[in-house]
Design a protein around this motif. Structure first.
Motif, PDB file in Angstrom:
ATOM      1  N   ILE A   1     117.692  19.931  14.496  1.00  0.00           N
ATOM      2  CA  ILE A   1     116.870  21.399  13.986  1.00  0.00           C
ATOM      3  C   ILE A   1     116.261  21.388  12.453  1.00  0.00           C
ATOM      4  CG2 ILE A   1     117.877  23.836  13.300  1.00  0.00           C
ATOM      5  CD1 ILE A   1     120.020  23.317  15.524  1.00  0.00           C
ATOM      6  N   ILE A   2     115.190  21.328  12.624  1.00  0.00           N
ATOM      7  CA  ILE A   2     114.550  21.517  11.137  1.00  0.00           C
ATOM      8  C   ILE A   2     114.645  23.093  10.574  1.00  0.00           C
ATOM      9  CG2 ILE A   2     112.512  20.986   9.995  1.00  0.00           C
ATOM     10  CD1 ILE A   2     111.655  19.008  12.165  1.00  0.00           C
ATOM     11  N   PRO A   3     115.170  23.041   9.339  1.00  0.00           N
ATOM     12  CA  PRO A   3     115.331  24.299   8.889  1.00  0.00           C
ATOM     13  C   PRO A   3     113.998  24.909   8.084  1.00  0.00           C
ATOM     14  CG  PRO A   3     116.230  22.895   7.119  1.00  0.00           C
ATOM     15  CD  PRO A   3     115.714  22.141   8.549  1.00  0.00           C
ATOM     16  N   GLN A   4     113.921  26.318   8.043  1.00  0.00           N
ATOM     17  CA  GLN A   4     112.964  27.022   7.601  1.00  0.00           C
ATOM     18  C   GLN A   4     112.651  26.466   6.056  1.00  0.00           C
ATOM     19  OE1 GLN A   4     110.810  29.072   9.166  1.00  0.00           O
ATOM     20  NE2 GLN A   4     111.944  29.098  10.980  1.00  0.00           N
ATOM     21  N   SER A   5     113.305  25.973   5.329  1.00  0.00           N
ATOM     22  CA  SER A   5     112.913  25.419   4.132  1.00  0.00           C
ATOM     23  C   SER A   5     112.077  24.305   4.011  1.00  0.00           C
ATOM     24  CB  SER A   5     114.206  25.163   3.302  1.00  0.00           C
ATOM     25  OG  SER A   5     114.885  24.055   3.945  1.00  0.00           O
ATOM     26  N   VAL A   6     111.779  23.375   5.136  1.00  0.00           N
ATOM     27  CA  VAL A   6     110.803  22.282   5.174  1.00  0.00           C
ATOM     28  C   VAL A   6     109.660  22.543   5.210  1.00  0.00           C
ATOM     29  CG1 VAL A   6     110.413  20.378   6.477  1.00  0.00           C
ATOM     30  CG2 VAL A   6     112.862  20.843   6.305  1.00  0.00           C
ATOM     31  N   THR A   7     108.799  22.081   4.134  1.00  0.00           N
ATOM     32  CA  THR A   7     107.504  22.472   4.338  1.00  0.00           C
ATOM     33  C   THR A   7     106.413  21.201   4.861  1.00  0.00           C
ATOM     34  OG1 THR A   7     107.194  21.950   1.901  1.00  0.00           O
ATOM     35  CG2 THR A   7     107.420  24.208   2.744  1.00  0.00           C
ATOM     36  N   LYS A   8     107.082  19.874   4.826  1.00  0.00           N
ATOM     37  CA  LYS A   8     106.258  18.728   4.937  1.00  0.00           C
ATOM     38  C   LYS A   8     106.986  17.694   5.899  1.00  0.00           C
ATOM     39  CE  LYS A   8     103.820  14.819   2.618  1.00  0.00           C
ATOM     40  NZ  LYS A   8     103.496  14.533   1.568  1.00  0.00           N
TER      41      LYS A   8
END
Length: 437
Positions: free
Chosen positions: A277-284
């Motif tokens: 699960i990749i959180p919404q804080s990740v941009t890259k």
């Protein structure tokens, strides 16, 4: 007339060659034992041995400047195979040794590196069987793979770990629990190619990247000693504190909801690992972040991610479904290379660029690829190694007609003529219009 014209052409060629030679001479200069080459874009020089004296040179001092310009690095293989070379002194100003720069120097015993030096390249001192003395300055930030391979510096281990000065550079294959000794400041590239299940990073560690431990596919636990100012661990993830970059995760890790970047090689080679699960804080999501995750089957990338890097998911051979957000504009090279189980990929309408280097190469099961209207050019190596899939294009008819692939054009309603050249979605699946639709 013809002979006169031929003479003029030959003279022009001679003049061009002479001018070219003069230009090359201006870029490369011999000075004693060394050859200095000018690098125009950096306004600096790099250096290598004069090959005419390679067989006889016994000691070398590399200056930090030449002709009023800085000497910044030592060329690839610049001093390799010097049979009598015993000592090297590198002056302040030089910051980088490229790959194999001093490899295969059988008599080399001593190397002096200056303060301000930052990188030792791949196999830089490999196969130097007498190299026993080298200082690693505090400014050093990277030691690449096999830098000291087959030197006395890597013959002794401590609890299964191999150190050179205050750097960890390797480990024994059978080690199961890694505890890095106090005072260690950095880890060399691929230092931890082993079967370890746990890793404890010491408090003084300053230089560590994902590819340092990229082959530890069995890791279950990652911790950082208290007091480390640069890194911390949470939920079995190693994280760069100041930036929120996830440096390395492991089998059972959960990505914390403040992580901003999935770093290079962060999950490289991790097995028994599915649907993180990749959180919404990740941009890259950086290069090779999930490469070689052989058990990764499904992945949803949140809308916060705006950038995918080269080979982000390469050789995820079990990956069957990936959901890409509308925040993505570029599909990088090798992004899905050898993702052998994917049958359908729908690129979001935001995508405008698919880069060279086989983004979907060796995707054996790929049958359908939906490409948005913003993409007007496709790399010819897009499907290397496979039978090309059907391309379902959302743009105008004819835009992609010059490619040797089957291209269908989007139409929400069934066209009155030539319906077999158009497609629409049926329950989310791209489908060619049929006569009886």
């Amino acid at each position: 007339m013809f002979k006169r014209l031929l003479t003029i052409i030959l003279l022009a060629c001679v003049l061009c060659i002479a001018a070219s030679c003069q230009k090359n001479d201006e870029k490369e200069k011999a000075e004693g034992d060394l050859i200095f080459t000018y690098h125009e874009s950096t306004d600096s020089y790099f250096v290598r041995i004069n090959r005419e004296i390679r067989a006889t040179v016994t000691s070398i001092t590399i200056p930090g400047s030449y002709n009023g310009k800085p000497v910044t690095y030592i060329d690839e293989r610049g001093f390799s195979f010097c049979p009598l070379l015993t000592s090297v002194v590198i002056s302040e100003g030089v910051t980088n040794i490229l790959s194999n720069s001093f490899s295969n120097c059988p008599e080399l015993t001593t190397v002096v590196l200056p303060e301000g030096f930052t990188r030792i390249g791949w196999s830089a001192f490999s196969n130097c069987p007498k190299l026993a003395n080298i200082n690693l300055p505090a400014s050093l930030t990277i030691i690449d793979q096999n830098a000291f391979w087959k030197t006395p510096l890597v013959t002794e281990t401590e609890n299964g770990l191999i150190y050179v000065d205050n750097w960890l550079i390797g480990c024994e294959q059978n080690i199961t629990d890694i505890v890095i000794r106090p005072g260690t400041v950095g880890m060399a590239s691929h230092a931890l190619e082993c079967k370890a299940k746990s890793l404890t990073v010491n408090a003084e560690m300053k230089y560590i990247e994902g590819y340092t431990i990229g082959y530890c596919s069995n890791l279950h636990s990652l911790t950082v000693a208290e007091g480390n100012p640069l890194y911390h661990s949470k939920d079995d993830c190693l994280i760069e504190t100041a930036t929120g970059r996830l440096v390395r995760g492991c089998k059972k890790s959960k990505i914390p909801d403040y992580v901003t970047e999935i770093g290079m090689y962060a999950y490289y080679g991790v097995q028994a690992f599915d649907n993180p699960i990749i959180p919404q804080s990740v941009t890259k999501i950086s290069s090779c972040a999930f490469a070689y995750c052989g058990d990764l089957r499904t992945l949803t990338i949140p809308a916060s991610v705006t950038e995918l890097d080269f080979a982000a998911f390469t050789e995820c051979t079990a990956l069957k479904q990936i959901n890409l957000p509308s925040s993505i504009t570029t599909i990088p090279g090798n992004c899905f290379y050898m993702c052998r189980q994917i049958e359908t990929i729908v690129l979001p309408d935001s995508v405008t660029t698919i880069e060279e280097e086989s983004a979907f190469g060796e995707c054996d099961m790929l049958k359908k690829l939906v490409i948005p209207a913003g993409v007007t050019h496709l790399p010819y190596d897009l499907f290397s190694g496979i039978e090309p899939p059907a391309i379902f294009y959302k743009g105008a008819k004819g835009v992609l007609q010059n490619y040797p692939w089957s291209v269908y054009y989007y139409s929400e309603t069934k066209p009155s003529a030539d319906h077999a050249a158009y497609w629409h979605f049926v329950d989310g699946e791209p489908t060619v219009w049929r006569a009886n639709d």
